[in-house]
Design a protein around this motif. Sequence first.
Motif, PDB file in Angstrom:
ATOM      1  N   PHE A   1      90.288 -58.083  79.373  1.00  0.00           N
ATOM      2  CA  PHE A   1      90.642 -56.628  79.770  1.00  0.00           C
ATOM      3  C   PHE A   1      89.179 -55.812  79.723  1.00  0.00           C
ATOM      4  CE2 PHE A   1      94.711 -56.909  79.374  1.00  0.00           C
ATOM      5  CZ  PHE A   1      95.474 -56.645  81.003  1.00  0.00           C
ATOM      6  N   SER A   2      88.269 -56.438  78.658  1.00  0.00           N
ATOM      7  CA  SER A   2      86.940 -56.124  78.640  1.00  0.00           C
ATOM      8  C   SER A   2      85.930 -56.333  79.961  1.00  0.00           C
ATOM      9  CB  SER A   2      86.531 -56.636  77.408  1.00  0.00           C
ATOM     10  OG  SER A   2      85.607 -57.901  77.600  1.00  0.00           O
ATOM     11  N   ALA A   3      86.313 -57.517  80.436  1.00  0.00           N
ATOM     12  CA  ALA A   3      85.504 -58.059  81.861  1.00  0.00           C
ATOM     13  C   ALA A   3      85.958 -57.664  82.993  1.00  0.00           C
ATOM     14  CB  ALA A   3      86.052 -59.140  82.227  1.00  0.00           C
ATOM     15  N   LEU A   4      86.997 -56.975  82.253  1.00  0.00           N
ATOM     16  CA  LEU A   4      87.632 -55.787  83.588  1.00  0.00           C
ATOM     17  C   LEU A   4      86.858 -54.344  84.004  1.00  0.00           C
ATOM     18  CD1 LEU A   4      89.987 -55.077  85.899  1.00  0.00           C
ATOM     19  CD2 LEU A   4      91.117 -54.118  84.806  1.00  0.00           C
ATOM     20  N   TRP A   5      86.667 -54.252  82.411  1.00  0.00           N
ATOM     21  CA  TRP A   5      85.934 -52.828  82.409  1.00  0.00           C
ATOM     22  C   TRP A   5      84.362 -53.022  82.721  1.00  0.00           C
ATOM     23  CZ3 TRP A   5      80.883 -52.292  79.144  1.00  0.00           C
ATOM     24  CH2 TRP A   5      80.857 -50.716  79.505  1.00  0.00           C
ATOM     25  N   THR A   6      83.946 -54.386  82.029  1.00  0.00           N
ATOM     26  CA  THR A   6      82.822 -54.213  82.697  1.00  0.00           C
ATOM     27  C   THR A   6      81.920 -54.405  84.403  1.00  0.00           C
ATOM     28  OG1 THR A   6      81.985 -55.704  80.841  1.00  0.00           O
ATOM     29  CG2 THR A   6      80.511 -55.987  82.202  1.00  0.00           C
ATOM     30  N   PHE A   7      83.009 -55.453  84.734  1.00  0.00           N
ATOM     31  CA  PHE A   7      83.286 -55.472  86.271  1.00  0.00           C
ATOM     32  C   PHE A   7      83.234 -54.107  86.867  1.00  0.00           C
ATOM     33  CE2 PHE A   7      84.516 -60.014  85.547  1.00  0.00           C
ATOM     34  CZ  PHE A   7      83.296 -60.384  85.458  1.00  0.00           C
ATOM     35  N   GLN A   8      84.646 -53.173  86.317  1.00  0.00           N
ATOM     36  CA  GLN A   8      84.881 -51.855  87.238  1.00  0.00           C
ATOM     37  C   GLN A   8      83.521 -50.946  86.731  1.00  0.00           C
ATOM     38  OE1 GLN A   8      86.374 -50.562  89.384  1.00  0.00           O
ATOM     39  NE2 GLN A   8      89.047 -51.607  88.670  1.00  0.00           N
ATOM     40  N   GLN A   9      82.369 -50.922  85.843  1.00  0.00           N
ATOM     41  CA  GLN A   9      81.755 -50.704  85.340  1.00  0.00           C
ATOM     42  C   GLN A   9      80.019 -50.664  85.985  1.00  0.00           C
ATOM     43  OE1 GLN A   9      80.919 -47.611  83.774  1.00  0.00           O
ATOM     44  NE2 GLN A   9      82.590 -47.554  82.653  1.00  0.00           N
TER      45      GLN A   9
ATOM     46  N   CYS B   1      83.200 -65.050  89.436  1.00  0.00           N
ATOM     47  CA  CYS B   1      84.047 -64.629  88.124  1.00  0.00           C
ATOM     48  C   CYS B   1      84.360 -65.998  87.549  1.00  0.00           C
ATOM     49  CB  CYS B   1      85.537 -64.091  88.882  1.00  0.00           C
ATOM     50  SG  CYS B   1      85.177 -63.232  90.359  1.00  0.00           S
ATOM     51  N   ASN B   2      84.239 -67.339  87.587  1.00  0.00           N
ATOM     52  CA  ASN B   2      84.592 -68.175  87.016  1.00  0.00           C
ATOM     53  C   ASN B   2      83.713 -69.432  87.350  1.00  0.00           C
ATOM     54  OD1 ASN B   2      87.392 -70.655  86.125  1.00  0.00           O
ATOM     55  ND2 ASN B   2      86.088 -69.974  85.070  1.00  0.00           N
ATOM     56  N   VAL B   3      81.975 -70.282  86.536  1.00  0.00           N
ATOM     57  CA  VAL B   3      81.778 -71.238  87.032  1.00  0.00           C
ATOM     58  C   VAL B   3      82.090 -71.973  85.829  1.00  0.00           C
ATOM     59  CG1 VAL B   3      80.377 -70.283  85.823  1.00  0.00           C
ATOM     60  CG2 VAL B   3      79.360 -71.739  87.772  1.00  0.00           C
ATOM     61  N   HIS B   4      82.001 -71.673  85.026  1.00  0.00           N
ATOM     62  CA  HIS B   4      82.735 -72.705  84.211  1.00  0.00           C
ATOM     63  C   HIS B   4      84.078 -72.740  83.502  1.00  0.00           C
ATOM     64  CE1 HIS B   4      78.194 -72.192  82.055  1.00  0.00           C
ATOM     65  NE2 HIS B   4      78.453 -73.501  82.993  1.00  0.00           N
ATOM     66  N   GLY B   5      84.634 -73.852  84.374  1.00  0.00           N
ATOM     67  CA  GLY B   5      86.800 -73.780  84.455  1.00  0.00           C
ATOM     68  C   GLY B   5      86.455 -74.167  82.963  1.00  0.00           C
ATOM     69  N   ASN B   6      86.339 -73.910  81.879  1.00  0.00           N
ATOM     70  CA  ASN B   6      86.634 -73.274  80.496  1.00  0.00           C
ATOM     71  C   ASN B   6      86.701 -72.824  80.062  1.00  0.00           C
ATOM     72  OD1 ASN B   6      83.732 -73.975  80.383  1.00  0.00           O
ATOM     73  ND2 ASN B   6      84.306 -75.476  78.410  1.00  0.00           N
ATOM     74  N   GLU B   7      86.417 -71.466  81.163  1.00  0.00           N
ATOM     75  CA  GLU B   7      85.700 -69.599  80.589  1.00  0.00           C
ATOM     76  C   GLU B   7      87.076 -69.322  81.490  1.00  0.00           C
ATOM     77  OE1 GLU B   7      81.306 -69.538  80.543  1.00  0.00           O
ATOM     78  OE2 GLU B   7      81.474 -71.477  78.443  1.00  0.00           O
ATOM     79  N   PRO B   8      88.298 -69.222  81.092  1.00  0.00           N
ATOM     80  CA  PRO B   8      88.561 -68.683  81.860  1.00  0.00           C
ATOM     81  C   PRO B   8      88.645 -66.960  82.320  1.00  0.00           C
ATOM     82  CG  PRO B   8      89.704 -69.312  81.197  1.00  0.00           C
ATOM     83  CD  PRO B   8      88.684 -69.907  80.405  1.00  0.00           C
ATOM     84  N   GLY B   9      88.276 -66.306  81.194  1.00  0.00           N
ATOM     85  CA  GLY B   9      88.875 -65.010  81.158  1.00  0.00           C
ATOM     86  C   GLY B   9      88.624 -63.712  82.320  1.00  0.00           C
ATOM     87  N   ASP B  10      86.822 -64.083  82.616  1.00  0.00           N
ATOM     88  CA  ASP B  10      86.471 -63.240  83.979  1.00  0.00           C
ATOM     89  C   ASP B  10      87.499 -63.873  85.173  1.00  0.00           C
ATOM     90  OD1 ASP B  10      83.389 -62.948  82.615  1.00  0.00           O
ATOM     91  OD2 ASP B  10      84.463 -64.619  82.555  1.00  0.00           O
TER      92      ASP B  10
END
Lengths: 702, 211
Positions: free
Chosen positions: A417-425, A220-229
């Motif tokens: 929420f776009s990440a949540l959509w993607t992961f559910q898909q 979900c989060n490899v880059h610490g400054n990209e936390p949305g996912d």
Amino acid sequence: MRRQRTILIALSTLLAASLTTLATPASAQEAAAEPNQVTNLTVRQADGYATLAWQPVDGATDYQIERTPVDANGTPTGAATIVGIWRPNRQINQESPTFADAGFNPGDRFQWRVRARFDTTEQPYSTPVTGTTTAPWGNPNVAGEQLRTQWETSHAAQYTSDTEEYAYTAAIDELSDRVRVVEIGRTVKDRPINMFVIGYPTPPATPEAVAATSPAAINCNVHGNEPGDREACLIMARQLAFSTDPRVIDLLSHTTVLIVPTINGDGRAANTRGNSTGQDLNRDYSLIRQPETAAYVNMVRQYRPIAGYDGHEYGNSRAGDLPMLPPRHQNVAQPIFDESMDMIEGHMYTKGAEDGWWPCPYGCDGGGSVGLGEETILRNTLGLKNVVNSLLELRSSGGQTRPDEGNTANNRRRKTFSALWTFQQFLDYHRANLPAIKQGRAEAIAFQASNTGRLVFRGSRPIPAHPAPHPGSSPPPIDAPPADLILDNAPCAYRLTEEQYHGARTDGPTGAVTTAAERIADHGWKVIKVGDSYYVPLNQPERGLIPLLLDGQGVENLVDGERIYPTLTGPRTGPLTVTGFACLDDATITGPVTVRSGAALVTTGTTITGPVNASGAAGVMLADTKVTGPVRVSGTTDAISLIDLTVTGPVDLSANRTDNQPLLVGNTVNGPLACAGNTTAPTNLTIDNTVTGPRAGQCATL
Amino acid sequence: MSYPRTRHPRRAGALLAAALLLTVTACTGDPHQPDTTPVAAQISGPLCAALPAGDEPGNPTYLAGQPVATALQWMPTLTTFEAALRTSGLLPDLEHDGITLLAPSDDAFATKFSDDTWDALMTKDQDKLRTLVKAHLIAGTHTLDELADDGTATTLDGATLTVTRTGDTTRFGDKADAVCGDYQATRARIHIINTVLGPLPTDAGGRDHRG
């Protein structure tokens, strides 16, 4: 067999078109009260977003989506705002425009209208539609479901901190039978790296048992400054842990979901891209110099996910909502690349057009020199490990198509929420395509183990533009391998010296630098020691990755190993006795083959007529080989690997002493298969063997 | 420290809010509860509209009663500066004597430093990071009006900044505008600015197209 992409898309477009017709029969078509007015506007609510859909207006250049907060009576309680611009490059079909509006506070009530523009000339608005958006998932009065992340309770003003994540994770672990939280490692600063293991009714008990379910993994989060996912992952973990939705139960009944919310906890806490040593972890998945990446690679070896997603955020404001990219490195087996492309272009593009999200090829529009073939990037590393997968980006800013994201909370909510959509898909894709993914993986492993075809040290497969209409304008750069990074004549193995294999290194965090031997073990490669040398044969599942780390020509390699070429090719008649390291490639042997104590036999593309006997050998690794006669392997010390063999006669593995699992993968045995008394039980990597005779002992289920 | 100058209306408003602060903070321990008083802390500037307001979590009135470290964590456009201040270790020595923060927004940092440069500052160049952070700190608590009235301010790295006011805009060092100013926290004022101060070179460029 892979489906033809164009046919798939044509079919899905046809299906979407016919569904639209069914949903709005001609008699129910709303008539436009004014010329060029948008008609048949509908809104559908989902987790954190609302899908607007409407009838297209002939000649429209684009559409504007307006949102107004309203009370229960529909009276506006705030200003009407243009929150979205629909452009034709959003989706692969143009007959049914959709837009996923997001960024609002979930649970609030709104009215929406849509209008077309001809160039910049605004046409009349549609009749409004009104709806209450979906509140944060989970009944506040049901234990477990009531849990909320810090990001949710702070209305996205704060990201979930490390301590809040641990508390939330522990609470889910405690309250859900479906969830087991395991610590897969620690960061440089000793923060736990946790993984949710989620299955129904309970997750399988051991990594090997989880692997047998062909799991899906999300990093979900490899880059610490990209936390949305990461916030999406935390919400999804709660949904999977407690939802009684039949879809969720069905998903979890057929596989295991692996979610690693924060591999880079130190970087997240400091809001830095890299870890606490400044290392970009997504340039370290092959070299695994850092404990964080080593933990992930170690997890992949043990749990064997067959499909994955890797979450990021992306600074290109012209990109789509969700740039995606498959493993492109040219050493990735074709079936893995094809299936990954199918996941993105076949599934995500189609579903995005239905739900209003905008996935696009990484780069998407003027993307520059990104999305290349570095094997240090997880997307490529996983592909080289035969995992169907994609990178996921969340466009950092609202950009031109989401003009209401000056407010930070709105911006953060859209991304999560776009990440949540993607992961559910992604989970739906995995569920629907499990046989195809498994078959692609089996073909890929057989191909890699055959050690055929050229090796490329760096360079990508092309990502052709999607057939028009494109979702986004530009695919990523071609990134073809330069001539000096292509090796047409692949060696059989790499030979490492004691110093190369076990010697102290300096590339890693002070005081915690691992040896080449440890990193090779984390990757799960078979190594055979003969005399003073360590041999890493290429006839194994990660054949595409091995040279990148062990060849002197590797761009970011681990050691300059010595290339070892086949010792025997072509026909040979008479008994063959192997002492030392023997590599047979494209050989035809007529006569018995005997591997002496301490010796090693490696074969590819070879036919052996006669028994193969190895007693006390250092290693026996056969792939893409036909044997007429019994194969008996006992007392082996270092490595056993039998992949894609055809054996006419019995196969017997007994009393072997390797500390790593013998591989028995995708073989055809016309005879009995027996395994007994091996220190480590053999595995088939979830790729069945075909055995006509009885299977016994440790091989009974392989 | 005293500021013997004439007051103009903006400043009077800020002082009024400050006077009411004691009452307000006594009642707003929970950020999710609506305020029990209609008076809110007065912040000003174009970026304020994009930040938590009213009774939203992290609203200015709630933050006025919080330690500066906590308040910064509630300000969603200051994630970079918040982490830098925390990593620098400077705060504990400063906050009990009163401190003013000129806090560059995340956008300001993104246009100043590449990811690689920033990561090096955060993980390897501790002295450089501390100097950079000090370039954004002023001893004592100062409103924007007070700073503008003074015309100059000395930051903790020893530099002297000019402070100018054009219309409603307060500008520091001839380049950094306050985009949302006069946040209060315990013994602190926080002014969000749109440009990073200090002498470090600008090298952003790679940041735009990398995920």
